[in-house]
Design an enzyme around this catalytic site. Structure first.
Site: not given
Length: 343
Positions: A147-148
């Site tokens: 996600c990051y």
């Protein structure tokens, strides 16, 4: 199509179910759980109680006959399971970090556990659709990005690949909602510890650091180690990555903005904001969009890039479905043309 979801009871798994349940090319969904096999999905998630799905135990030989298998599992699971699922009909899309890092020693160092077999890692294609679409089309195994890294890489890609970014100067200040920590509660995500609080965590130790650096070096081999800080904010969903980088050469903000618009012109899920306009996490809530705003500080000469995504969607489930669409050769927006939720 016959679809399987392993780890269906986690947040990523239930989002996959929601998206695939309304996908026009999906005929049947099979839900698998190693810890809750035999239970009914609607008994765990009452918001799907108009349908009946019994969670099945893992049978890799049978699962290989499905069309697509999503592995929404914690790190350390898919590393052993993926080799058992490949070699048959099924295409595998792994949402964990087990297949993202090409160097097994780096994986072991950052994830603190044994890496997947090198053959499985070599077979996996990094599934960042806006930058790796042609390879994804031919893939049988996809390593769905973290996600990051999704927010960061989509924000940095144009200036790193074009060598506008000074490779020594990248600083990333990223913030996430509590759903990024997964379904199981702990002392960090407990309401009393999170509400009305802002916490930095895994300082200089976040396992997404090598994933970010690996892709940046593919775009520009001169990239140096980045500074990457993560913070937990009291909201359920969303990631905001505020990225600071100094230009390696003289360039105007207008030219940089034009570069972003050109790079992402044909990519339906990237929305570049007008100059002076910056996105918030609410702008992409419940969607597959990544919104990006940029500015150049005349006083410091530093470029600021703001990139936002929904961590459970573009940072996990909807990006995985986007990858599935590309593998199948259908419109990549199929089942994902969702207007963000507001308010």
């Amino acid at each position: 199509m016959e679809i399987g979801i392993v780890g269906a009871t986690g947040y990523g798994g239930v989002e996959l179910f929601r998206l695939l349940n309304g996908h026009s090319n999906v005929e049947n969904i099979h839900l698998y759980s190693s810890s809750q096999a035999g239970e009914f999905f609607e008994g765990i998630y009452t918001h799907v109680n108009n349908q009946s799905y019994e969670l099945q135990p893992l049978h890799p030989d049978k699962m290989k006959q499905l069309d697509i298998i999503f592995l929404a599992t914690p790190p350390g699971v898919s590393s052993g399971l993926t080799p058992q699922l490949t070699g048959g009909k099924a295409k595998v899309i792994d949402l964990s970090g087990d297949l993202r890092l090409k160097d097994t020693e780096v994986y072991t160092e950052w994830y603190k556990q044994e890496a997947a077999p090198q053959s499985a890692i070599n077979e996996a294609v990094y599934g960042l659709p806006e930058w790796n679409k042609e390879h994804i089309k031919q893939a049988s195994v996809i390593a769905n990005p973290g996600c990051y890294p999704t927010a960061v890489l989509l924000g940095l890609g144009p200036v790193v690949e074009s060598e506008i970014a000074d490779p020594d100067t990248i600083i990333i200040d990223a913030k996430s909602g509590v759903s990024g920590a997964g379904k199981n509660a702990n002392a960090v995500t407990h309401f009393a510890h999170t509400q009305e609080n802002l916490r930095i965590y895994k300082v200089n130790q976040h396992k997404h650091i090598p994933e970010i650096e690996q892709q940046l070096k593919i775009w520009n081999e001169t990239i140096k180690p980045v500074t990457f800080s993560t913070h937990l904010v009291p909201m359920t969903r969303g990631i905001m990555a505020t990225i600071y980088v100094e230009p390696a050469k003289e360039v105007s903000l207008e030219n940089i903005h034009a570069l972003y618009e050109e790079v992402y012109e044909s990519h339906p899920f990237i929305r570049i904001r007008k100059l002076g306009d910056f996105p918030s996490t609410r702008d992409v809530y419940g969607s597959n969009y990544c919104d990006i705003g940029i500015t150049l500080d005349d006083r410091t000469g530093r470029l600021t890039i703001v990139s936002v995504i929904d961590n459970l969607m573009k940072g996990a489930a909807s990006q995985a479905v986007q990858n599935m669409n590309i593998i199948l050769g259908i419109d990549e927006t199929t089942g994902l043309d969702l207007v963000p939720v507001f308010p």
